[in-house]
Design an enzyme around this catalytic site. Sequence first.
Site, PDB file in Angstrom:
ATOM      1  N   GLU A  26      32.884   2.576 -22.134  1.00 19.24           N
ATOM      2  CA  GLU A  26      32.287   3.508 -23.107  1.00 19.24           C
ATOM      3  C   GLU A  26      33.300   3.852 -24.199  1.00 19.24           C
ATOM      4  OE1 GLU A  26      32.828   7.247 -23.324  1.00 19.24           O
ATOM      5  OE2 GLU A  26      33.547   7.777 -21.329  1.00 19.24           O
ATOM      6  N   VAL A 107      28.465   7.554 -21.727  1.00 13.61           N
ATOM      7  CA  VAL A 107      28.133   6.788 -20.520  1.00 13.61           C
ATOM      8  C   VAL A 107      26.653   6.410 -20.551  1.00 13.61           C
ATOM      9  CG1 VAL A 107      27.884   6.951 -18.005  1.00 13.61           C
ATOM     10  CG2 VAL A 107      29.977   7.774 -19.123  1.00 13.61           C
ATOM     11  N   ASP A 139      20.987  22.332 -20.595  1.00 11.73           N
ATOM     12  CA  ASP A 139      21.992  21.409 -21.108  1.00 11.73           C
ATOM     13  C   ASP A 139      22.466  20.540 -19.941  1.00 11.73           C
ATOM     14  OD1 ASP A 139      23.933  19.989 -22.370  1.00 11.73           O
ATOM     15  OD2 ASP A 139      25.055  21.714 -23.121  1.00 11.73           O
ATOM     16  N   ASP A 143      23.485  11.396 -19.389  1.00 11.59           N
ATOM     17  CA  ASP A 143      24.118  10.467 -18.431  1.00 11.59           C
ATOM     18  C   ASP A 143      23.334  10.441 -17.119  1.00 11.59           C
ATOM     19  OD1 ASP A 143      26.091  10.204 -20.330  1.00 11.59           O
ATOM     20  OD2 ASP A 143      27.732  10.957 -19.072  1.00 11.59           O
ATOM     21  N   LYS A 160      32.835  15.401 -15.145  1.00 12.91           N
ATOM     22  CA  LYS A 160      33.877  16.156 -15.826  1.00 12.91           C
ATOM     23  C   LYS A 160      33.944  17.561 -15.254  1.00 12.91           C
ATOM     24  CE  LYS A 160      31.909  14.900 -19.400  1.00 12.91           C
ATOM     25  NZ  LYS A 160      31.368  14.924 -20.749  1.00 12.91           N
TER      26      LYS A 160
END
Length: 310
Positions: A26, A107, A139, A143, A160
Amino acid sequence: MTPEVVVLAAEVEAALARGHPVVALETAITTHGLPRPANLETALALERAVRDAGAVPATIAVLDGQVRVGLRESELERLATAAHPRKTSTRDLARAVADGAIGGTTVAATIHVARRCGIRFAATGGIGGVHRGGELSLDVSADLFELARSPVTVVCSGPKAILDLARTLEMLESLGVTVVGFGTTDLPGFYVARTGLRIPAVADEAGFVRLWRAHLALGEPTSLVVTQPPPADLALEADEFARLLEAALAEARRSEVAGAEETPFLLAFLARATAGRTVRLNIALATANARLAARLAVACAAGSANPPCG
Ligand code: PSU
Ligand code: MN
């Protein structure tokens, strides 16, 4: 997607035709995740890591109104130094192409394109997921939804760490996406090695190949998400990271940052607050993930025809 819109580098096309292992990379990490000039150096280092492990890198980005699969060094440099590159997720792909824009693919967009090209492996630093407060704001990174419909193995250091990790795991479960730890039963959290959230493990390469074959044989339309802990010498302690993240989130609230801008904002804040340690860590873990993705792609290609997915 017509062939003129998605353009494969000759090397990638040849590798796919021969059933050689290919790893998609990516580029949102290049355009939005890392500061310059580390972003270009990292993009090149990821490609080298893939090559050193015996696979062909397919770095994906939008350039001059085309989705490019495999970039020349001069093109990577253009991407890494562009004035206003777009963070291109799945929903943004068509618009970026139509506008003739330059953009790094998330991604989601990367595996979307990989699937169309028959590429079965990808690597990143951390996948997107459910943002904190996402149960109300909705939100939730695209991905997750793309992982649910792209049979591409994604090697990462977990979601993350800025995300709501427990809800991210719940969503992945709901979407039917298999998450495994490579030699760990504790979900890695990008900057931290252990989050305390349990996942099933594969012990080694052979264990992964068995899982991959079964997944393929079952015709599952979903990704396999392979997680490995970040390199131990740079990883942050959980409490140290928790304090940093509180400060980063407070600053994001003050600056009224939301949506697609949130991730780059928080990563940049953490980099400043740690005098660059999180950047060094991000580079190290992304490189380790590219290496593992290539290793697994090589292991799965051995003794298999590696048929392109539909
Ligand atoms: N991991 C990194 N740096 C990044 C990202 C992940 O180390 O910049 C990017 C990835 O491209 C991921 C995206 O797909 O962030 C998710 O963004 P969002 O939450 O807006 O969907
Ligand atoms: Mn988002």
